[in-house]
Scaffold this active site. Structure first.
Site, PDB file in Angstrom:
ATOM      1  NE  ARG B 256      -1.935   1.951   3.415  1.00  0.00           N
ATOM      2  CZ  ARG B 256      -1.851   1.922   4.755  1.00  0.00           C
ATOM      3  NH1 ARG B 256      -2.469   0.991   5.453  1.00  0.00           N
ATOM      4  NH2 ARG B 256      -1.127   2.833   5.391  1.00  0.00           N
ATOM      5  CG  HIS B 260      -6.495   2.569   5.961  1.00  0.00           C
ATOM      6  ND1 HIS B 260      -6.632   1.292   5.454  1.00  0.00           N
ATOM      7  CD2 HIS B 260      -7.700   2.898   6.487  1.00  0.00           C
ATOM      8  CE1 HIS B 260      -7.877   0.873   5.672  1.00  0.00           C
ATOM      9  NE2 HIS B 260      -8.532   1.830   6.290  1.00  0.00           N
ATOM     10  CE1 TYR B 269       0.556   2.911   8.832  1.00  0.00           C
ATOM     11  CE2 TYR B 269      -0.742   4.557  10.011  1.00  0.00           C
ATOM     12  CZ  TYR B 269      -0.542   3.766   8.897  1.00  0.00           C
ATOM     13  OH  TYR B 269      -1.433   3.819   7.865  1.00  0.00           O
TER      14      TYR B 269
HETATM   15  C1  LIG Z   1     -15.097  -5.348  11.171  1.00  0.00           C
HETATM   16  C2  LIG Z   1     -14.343  -4.104  10.965  1.00  0.00           C
HETATM   17  N1  LIG Z   1     -13.464  -3.680  11.915  1.00  0.00           N
HETATM   18  C3  LIG Z   1     -12.779  -2.537  11.734  1.00  0.00           C
HETATM   19  C4  LIG Z   1     -12.956  -1.782  10.621  1.00  0.00           C
HETATM   20  C5  LIG Z   1     -12.155  -0.498  10.424  1.00  0.00           C
HETATM   21  N2  LIG Z   1     -11.164  -0.760   9.362  1.00  0.00           N
HETATM   22  C6  LIG Z   1     -11.406  -0.406   8.108  1.00  0.00           C
HETATM   23  S1  LIG Z   1     -10.213  -0.919   7.075  1.00  0.00           S
HETATM   24  C7  LIG Z   1      -9.338  -1.622   8.309  1.00  0.00           C
HETATM   25  C8  LIG Z   1      -8.044  -2.314   7.988  1.00  0.00           C
HETATM   26  C9  LIG Z   1      -8.232  -3.376   6.979  1.00  0.00           C
HETATM   27  O1  LIG Z   1      -6.978  -3.878   6.597  1.00  0.00           O
HETATM   28  P1  LIG Z   1      -6.832  -4.939   5.458  1.00  0.00           P
HETATM   29  O2  LIG Z   1      -7.811  -6.036   5.655  1.00  0.00           O
HETATM   30  O3  LIG Z   1      -5.406  -5.321   5.394  1.00  0.00           O
HETATM   31  O4  LIG Z   1      -7.288  -4.169   4.140  1.00  0.00           O
HETATM   32  P2  LIG Z   1      -6.583  -2.878   3.507  1.00  0.00           P
HETATM   33  O5  LIG Z   1      -7.370  -1.700   3.992  1.00  0.00           O
HETATM   34  O6  LIG Z   1      -5.171  -2.836   3.926  1.00  0.00           O
HETATM   35  O7  LIG Z   1      -6.737  -3.044   2.043  1.00  0.00           O
HETATM   36  C10 LIG Z   1      -9.985  -1.440   9.527  1.00  0.00           C
HETATM   37  C11 LIG Z   1      -9.454  -1.911  10.817  1.00  0.00           C
HETATM   38  C12 LIG Z   1     -13.884  -2.233   9.671  1.00  0.00           C
HETATM   39  N3  LIG Z   1     -14.145  -1.552   8.545  1.00  0.00           N
HETATM   40  N4  LIG Z   1     -14.547  -3.391   9.860  1.00  0.00           N
END
Ligand SMILES: Cc1ncc(C[n+]2csc(CCOP(=O)(O)OP(=O)(O)O)c2C)c(N)n1
Ligand SMILES: [Mg+2]
Lengths: 350, 364
Positions: B256, B260, B269
């Site tokens: 990435r 985010h 971080y």
């Molecule tokens: C169940 C849930 N918990 C927390 C969140 C908040 N949140 C949104 S994206 C994210 C991180 C997701 O990381 P990843 O699965 O690696 O996907 P990326 O965003 O890196 O593509 C979090 C914690 C959420 N959307 N859904």
């Protein structure tokens, strides 16, 4: 290699289907009525599929799906791996593709992993696709106490679900109601949580007309007419309420008993019409008192019919505590004496 | 001690960092139009991404999750899938969604806070973007189950991030896909981060692909910045899903390069150094070098492509900005198929409140 699961759509599934007008009268209990409705709808509509834990060979832990796999094959009665969140998620995925899944969650105490799927997705799919996709699914859940079951097997958390816009929450109170309301729930184009009062699963046999006739959703059922007091309840407590109504009638007290039946969305019009007539209202539910569906009904009555009231709206409910284990459950559960007592208080007010 | 089971996770990469083939290429790469389509979609996706961030920074878009550096994944999904397949996307799949028929303006509508961004194409069976992490996986298993039940020839593709693999839904979906032989392809966009949490805090396993082993399905790892490897893995997995009713987990290893979302500040971080290093692996330059090597691409084509992408994105932005707000009562109208009688008065209240807010707004 062919697909491992191949749809078994035997001739008898479609050809021996009872026609819409055929009167097939069955003496059955509430849980048998559930089975009849499922069987009827699966015969009528190929898109109805059952899934859940132990629903196949075992016919469900309460036997609600008994013999359905034999009749409709393993592709229409799916034993899922043991994961409630998965069961709800699978149902949503299936529903978006034109199936009508009817999922079983074994007990209400185990529905919680499924809540995320139901609240965040099933309830919202139509809204967030502006009608392109929908979730015509049913989640059947045995609920409530009174059968001396182990911990986590007796809860009534219907208010959690009834709070969620986009869901329907439906509770039958008898075999006949279970048959008609379950048909309606399966045919409904939106997600329905169908809460089955397991205390009365085997309570009473009724004559069920297995004719495919659905009962209306979003509507209360007035079970007895009366001018002295409106008594509201749903599910298993309706049986206790009926007993009280009969007893009161002997004392010339005419109680209007209303089976709320659909807790979300609420049919307040029927309730208000009755309360405007009687001026007195008692609401009975097994679930804990605070934040229960009774509180919502009482609030609506006070906002919209205050001047018609001759006494405060009151509630006979479970206590605001954790559902006790079997030995103390009768202390927790509202009973006919509690209901009678509250009715007398309400009638004596002022 | 002798173990009872051994496993190895295949890893695929065809292009090295400079875009030179490391290995003999899959046959399909002889389709030069397809190679160009891959490149064009990746460039378009990045052009859109830059524009979306600019819109957010100027107050014209809500929080937006960038796809920077991860363009190969959405692109290859969109190009490898057939129309009758179903996509169950998460929020970094706009490339795939657009290749499957959504307009860029719809992507913008969604992140701009308008429910009409949920894919208006009435013929599509694709699910809308999923925000609650990993919940889409069990739904995708349900979509694939429906395909099996209906004897549908298609496959279901679902995506998620590396963080999502920590959730039960991920494992539950893989598990049922194994048990039921579902025509399902699960693609992990392993971009190394879940907001601020790095991959080594999500799992102690050597790969995410190996989680497939525990579910009895195939798991493969690919270089997610090598579009040839990503497309090839998808192609194979889709074939297997359609013809053998077998599910596959594909872990696409990428990075990435962005925050985010626009609401995040990754400098809190992770080091700039790490990000700078990963820019050397990004998928677009590598693929352009590859096309140059095949003499399929030149500076003029590049110029023309960039101009075209800009035009396409601008057209999407114009449509998005010109979109009139939806009627306020829509928030009730799509809750159920029919508005329940009990909601009529609230529906009226919404209309009245919106009108009065409008009036106040105009008065101010
Ligand atoms: C169940 C849930 N918990 C927390 C969140 C908040 N949140 C949104 S994206 C994210 C991180 C997701 O990381 P990843 O699965 O690696 O996907 P990326 O965003 O890196 O593509 C979090 C914690 C959420 N959307 N859904
Ligand atoms: Mg990630």
């Amino acid at each position: 290699m062919a697909r491992q699961l191949s749809l078994v759509r035997s001739d008898r599934d479609t050809e021996n289907e009872p026609s819409g007008h055929q009167e097939n009268i069955v003496e059955g209990t509430l849980v048998e009525a559930v089975n009849l409705a499922l069987r009827h709808e699966m015969s009528r509509d190929d898109s109805v599929v059952i899934l859940g834990e132990d629903v196949g060979a075992n016919g469900g832990v309460f036997r609600a799906t008994v013999d359905l796999r034999e009749q409709f094959g393993p592709l229409r009665v799916l034993d899922t791996p043991l994961a409630e969140g998965l069961i709800a998620g699978l149902s949503i995925g299936m529903a978006t593709q034109g199936l009508r899944p009817v999922a079983e969650i074994q007990f209400m105490g185990f529905i919680f992993p499924a809540l995320e799927q139901l609240v965040c997705h099933a309830a919202r799919m139509r809204n967030r696709t502006r009608g392109r996709l929908s979730c015509p699914l049913v989640v059947r859940v045995p609920f409530g106490g009174g059968i001396h079951a182990p911990e986590h097997h007796s809860e009534s958390t219907e208010a959690l679900l009834a709070h969620i816009p986009g869901l329907r929450v439906v509770v039958p109170s008898s075999a006949v109601k279970a048959y008609g309301l379950l048909l309606a729930a399966i045919r409904d184009p939106d997600p329905v949580i169908f809460l089955e009062p397991k205390r009365i699963y085997h309570a009473e046999k009724q004559r069920i007309h297995d004719n495919g006739q659905a009962l209306p959703l979003d509507t209360c059922f007035t079970l007895s007419q009366g001018t002295d007091l409106t008594l509201l309840s749903w599910g298993a407590m309706i049986s206790d309420c009926r007993e009280v109504v009969t007893k009161m009638a002997e004392r010339d007290i005419a109680i209007e008993l209303i089976d709320v039946a659909t807790l979300k969305p609420l049919d307040m019009e029927t309730i208000l019409t009755s309360v405007r007539k009687t001026g007195r209202c008692v609401i009975v539910h097994e679930a804990p008192r605070s934040g229960g569906v009774g509180a919502e009904i009482a609030a609506e009555i006070s906002e919209r019919a205050l001047l018609d009231l001759k006494a405060p709206v009151s509630r006979v409910t479970g206590f605001d505590t954790i559902m006790p284990y079997a030995r103390s459950e009768t202390v927790y559960m509202p009973n006919t004496r509690d209901i009678e007592h509250q009715i007398e208080n309400t009638l004596g007010f002022g | 001690m002798r173990g009872r089971h051994r496993f190895a996770i295949p890893f695929f990469r065809y292009l090295d960092e400079e875009g030179r083939p490391e290995d003999s290429l899959p046959l399909w790469t002889r389709d030069h139009d397809l190679l160009k389509a891959i490149y064009e979609s990746m460039v378009l996706t990045r052009t859109f991404d830059q524009k979306a961030i600019a819109l957010q920074r100027t107050g014209q878009l809500g929080t937006y999750p960038s796809t920077l550096g991860q363009e190969a994944i959405g692109t290859c999904i969109g190009l490898a899938m057939a129309a009758e397949d179903v996509l169950v996307p998460y929020y970094r799949d706009s490339a795939a969604q657009v290749l499957r028929g959504m307009g860029w303006e719809e992507i913008l509508l969604y992140w701009g806070g308008d429910e009409r961004g949920g894919n208006a194409n009435i013929h599509s069976r694709d699910l809308p973007v999923c925000v609650p992490v990993a919940t889409q996986l069990s739904q995708a298993a349900g979509v694939a189950t429906a395909m099996t039940i209906k004897g549908h020839a298609g496959a279901t593709v679902v995506t998620c991030g590396d963080g999502a693999t920590s959730k039960g839904d991920f494992l539950e979906a893989l598990n049922v896909a194994g048990v039921w032989h579902l025509p399902l392809v699960v693609v992990i966009n392993n971009n190394q981060w879940a907001i601020s949490v790095p991959l080594d805090q999500q799992t102690a396993t050597a790969s995410l692909a190996q989680k497939a082993i525990a579910a009895g399905i195939d798991g493969v790892q690919v270089d997610g910045n090598d579009a040839i490897a990503v497309y090839d893995a998808l192609n194979n997995a889709l074939e297997k899903a359609r013809h053998n009713a077998q599910a596959t987990l594909i872990e696409a290893v990428t990075y990435r390069l962005s925050d985010h979302t626009t609401a995040d500040d990754a400098s809190r971080y992770r080091s700039q150094d790490e990000v700078r290093k990963n820019w050397q692996h990004e998928p677009i330059l590598r693929f352009r070098n590859f096309l140059h090597g095949l003499e399929l691409w030149d500076v003029e084509q590049e110029q023309a492509l960039l101009q075209n992408c800009q035009k396409t994105v601008d057209a999407g932005v114009d449509k998005y900005l010109a979109q009139k707000p939806e009627a306020p009562e829509a928030m009730i109208d799509y809750l159920y198929e029919f508005v329940p009688a009990s909601l009529e008065s609230q529906r009226e209240a919404i209309i009245a409140k919106a009108a009065s807010l409008n009036k106040n707004h105009q008065g101010a």
